[in-house]
Design an enzyme around this catalytic site. Structure first.
Site, mmCIF file in Angstrom:
data_model
loop_
_atom_site.group_PDB
_atom_site.id
_atom_site.type_symbol
_atom_site.label_atom_id
_atom_site.label_comp_id
_atom_site.label_asym_id
_atom_site.label_seq_id
_atom_site.Cartn_x
_atom_site.Cartn_y
_atom_site.Cartn_z
ATOM 1 N N SER A 23 -37.573 41.083 1.185
ATOM 2 C CA SER A 23 -37.475 39.685 1.619
ATOM 3 C C SER A 23 -38.794 38.951 1.475
ATOM 4 C CB SER A 23 -36.988 39.628 3.068
ATOM 5 O OG SER A 23 -35.598 39.782 3.104
ATOM 6 N N GLY A 25 -41.318 36.261 1.728
ATOM 7 C CA GLY A 25 -41.338 35.155 2.694
ATOM 8 C C GLY A 25 -41.167 35.650 4.120
ATOM 9 N N ASN A 26 -40.722 36.899 4.257
ATOM 10 C CA ASN A 26 -40.573 37.543 5.577
ATOM 11 C C ASN A 26 -41.704 38.562 5.662
ATOM 12 O OD1 ASN A 26 -39.940 39.655 7.359
ATOM 13 N ND2 ASN A 26 -37.736 39.507 7.024
ATOM 14 N N VAL A 27 -42.692 38.231 6.484
ATOM 15 C CA VAL A 27 -43.956 38.970 6.471
ATOM 16 C C VAL A 27 -43.763 40.449 6.821
ATOM 17 C CG1 VAL A 27 -46.273 39.044 7.486
ATOM 18 C CG2 VAL A 27 -45.161 36.843 7.093
ATOM 19 N N SER A 29 -41.075 42.404 6.567
ATOM 20 C CA SER A 29 -40.376 43.135 5.500
ATOM 21 C C SER A 29 -41.357 43.480 4.383
ATOM 22 C CB SER A 29 -39.221 42.276 4.960
ATOM 23 O OG SER A 29 -38.966 42.513 3.597
ATOM 24 N N HIS A 138 -30.216 41.520 -1.967
ATOM 25 C CA HIS A 138 -29.599 42.495 -1.060
ATOM 26 C C HIS A 138 -28.717 41.860 0.002
ATOM 27 C CE1 HIS A 138 -33.107 41.194 1.259
ATOM 28 N NE2 HIS A 138 -32.674 41.834 2.319
ATOM 29 N N ARG A 139 -28.888 40.548 0.234
ATOM 30 C CA ARG A 139 -28.072 39.876 1.245
ATOM 31 C C ARG A 139 -26.932 39.081 0.610
ATOM 32 N NH1 ARG A 139 -30.552 38.565 6.833
ATOM 33 N NH2 ARG A 139 -28.466 39.382 7.143
ATOM 34 N N GLU A 175 -27.831 30.374 5.420
ATOM 35 C CA GLU A 175 -28.246 31.597 6.129
ATOM 36 C C GLU A 175 -27.599 31.690 7.505
ATOM 37 O OE1 GLU A 175 -30.931 33.938 4.945
ATOM 38 O OE2 GLU A 175 -30.534 33.081 2.973
ATOM 39 N N HIS A 251 -36.674 31.634 8.799
ATOM 40 C CA HIS A 251 -35.475 31.060 9.434
ATOM 41 C C HIS A 251 -35.949 30.252 10.643
ATOM 42 C CE1 HIS A 251 -32.901 34.675 7.914
ATOM 43 N NE2 HIS A 251 -32.611 33.620 7.181
ATOM 44 N N ASN A 366 -38.601 45.128 9.864
ATOM 45 C CA ASN A 366 -37.998 44.416 8.735
ATOM 46 C C ASN A 366 -37.848 42.928 9.041
ATOM 47 O OD1 ASN A 366 -37.516 45.636 6.282
ATOM 48 N ND2 ASN A 366 -35.683 46.716 6.962
ATOM 49 N N CYS A 372 -32.091 37.775 15.877
ATOM 50 C CA CYS A 372 -31.536 38.065 14.545
ATOM 51 C C CYS A 372 -30.364 39.014 14.653
ATOM 52 C CB CYS A 372 -32.561 38.752 13.648
ATOM 53 S SG CYS A 372 -34.043 37.828 13.347
#
Ligand code: SUG
Length: 446
Positions: A23, A25-27, A29, A138-139, A175, A251, A366, A372
């Site tokens: 991901s 942008g998702n630190v 992960s 993956h999503r 999302e 998000h 993650n 979440c």
């Protein structure tokens, strides 16, 4: 006004939970790529949260994991032969894609769908739009099983409408509930639905992040509101601060959380903060409700601290006495600025008077905190009676799921294990048994 309660449906962490850095942008992960995961511990941590909240009297459900690996996806991009051959070639040629096919990301059910309770919709049914999650490989294929699962749980079309995902194209990046908050006087009363988007596809003049992707578009949020039959007067669209997305806020639920008439948010959550919440205040005035805003200044908690602690990825839950509890990950107490802030928050005489902290380290690594892991669904008593009962959390179900995890899950999963055909077979056996346990014989299309 019907008596209604907010249910939290938590995602049960699947047996293939792993760290693949998928991901951008998702630190979290990104930072934990290729580290060894512990799926058993991850599932038990999630179940412990569900059980603790259910035993406190908060309405709690569970949503099952999905079939992994996704052989259909692997075959569609040219891996052929037996299942074992597909796995071994994918591992050699495209290990990141193999990890994507194995991702346990459906655990983060805040991204499963956007939900509008029956008090808000034109036809008086509860509406769900399954999120396409098309920003990440993956999503992007979760939605097929998510739609199947939600249609199985909320099968009664007199009460529920489950819409399939929006077209999977960048204009409709969606999302789900992670970018949606409902504010109201009480859960059963008509509320104001606030959609927070990261960019606008068809307006190039609007600012958008430069470094990390904005996953939610305004066009997607508007489509969801249309599908749900929401009233224009009670729907607001607010842009996320693009600079904040660039600091790892992928998000809105990483920087703001709302419940009833309370919005708990960071100073840098929204673009043009000074005026951003005006439409929300006005729409709430239309339902005789005054917004109670809890604004956290950057001087108290920086965006960086919010991202590492996941302070705002907390659950804000109404208690019977009218006060609220904040369900936080234990990382909040390990961060000096955040724990100082929280101590003062609970003593301030404001709406939040209790902290409930959980160890969710496996998911947090993650980038998935307490909020979440759950999808909120406000349900009236009649709606609860009309849904599938096997997913409602009870002590018996908790016990059965803990034994099921104990029997089927590994406590160590390294990237190379994904190439092992025995592991793929293990996951399938586990899920076959789970569908029986939850009373859903046809839950999966193996
Ligand atoms: O989409 N992480 C998830 C975390 C989702 C958090 N959800 C909410 N904020 N509501 C994501 O970025 C990481 C998977 C990996 O790297 O292996 C991941 O998908």
């Amino acid at each position: 006004m019907a008596n209604a309660r907010e249910f939290n449906f938590d995602g049960l962490v699947g047996p293939s939970h792993n760290y693949a850095g998928l991901s951008f942008g998702n630190v979290a992960s990104y930072n934990n790529v290729k580290s060894v995961s512990n799926p058993k511990e991850a599932a038990l941590q999630g179940l412990a949260k569900m059980r603790a909240l259910a035993s406190r009297g908060f309405a709690q459900g569970v949503l099952p994991p999905q079939v992994r690996p996704n052989f259909r996806m692997l075959r569609s991009i040219g891996f052929t032969g037996s299942d074992a051959e597909v796995l071994s070639c994918a591992y050699k040629e495209a290990p990141v894609i193999l990890a994507s096919a194995y991702s346990a990301s459906p655990m983060w059910t805040a991204n499963a769908a956007t939900v509008s309770p029956s008090a808000d919709t034109a036809d008086g049914r509860t509406h769900f739009t399954v999120a396409n999650l098309n920003n990440k490989l993956h999503r992007s294929y979760e939605h097929t099983q998510t739609a199947r699962t939600l249609k199985a749980v909320f099968f009664d079309e007199r009460h529920f409408a489950v819409h399939d995902a929006l077209p999977a194209t960048p204009a409709f990046g969606d999302e789900g509930a992670a970018n949606h908050t409902r504010l109201c006087a009480s859960h059963g009363a008509p509320g104001v639905e606030m959609f927070v988007y990261g960019r606008v596809e068809f307006d190039p003049d609007r600012p958008s992040p430069r470094r990390f992707p904005a996953r939610q578009t305004l066009e997607a949020s508007q489509a969801v509101a249309r599908l749900h039959g929401l009233s224009e007067r009670r729907t607001v669209y607010i842009q996320q601060d693009p600079d904040t997305i660039d600091q790892g806020v992928f998000h809105n639920d990483v920087i703001a959380v709302g419940n009833a008439d309370v919005l708990f948010y960071h100073q840098h959550a929204f673009h043009h903060e000074r005026t951003a919440l005006e439409p929300l205040r006005q729409a709430l005035a239309g339902v005789d409700t005054e917004l109670r805003a809890i604004r956290v200044n950057a001087a108290e908690v920086s965006v960086a601290d919010a991202v590492t602690s996941y302070l705002f990825n907390s659950q804000l839950l109404s208690k019977p006495d009218g006060r609220m509890a904040l369900v936080i990950p234990q990382e909040c107490q390990e961060n000096a600025a955040v724990s100082r802030y929280l101590q003062q928050l609970t003593l301030s005489g404001g709406p939040v008077d209790e902290l409930i902290s959980f160890d969710l380290r496996q998911s947090m690594r993650n980038g998935g905190g307490p909020a979440c892991l759950r999808l909120r669904v406000v349900l009236t008593d009649a709606e609860v009676a009309a849904m599938h009962q096997g997913v409602l959390m009870t002590e018996d179900l908790y016990g059965a799921l803990v034994s099921w995890v104990g029997k089927h899950y590994r406590d160590r999963l390294a990237p190379a294990d994904l190439a092992d055909p025995a592991f793929a077979a293990e996951v399938q056996t586990a899920l076959e048994e789970l569908s029986g346990l939850l009373g859903f014989p046809d839950l999966y299309a193996f």
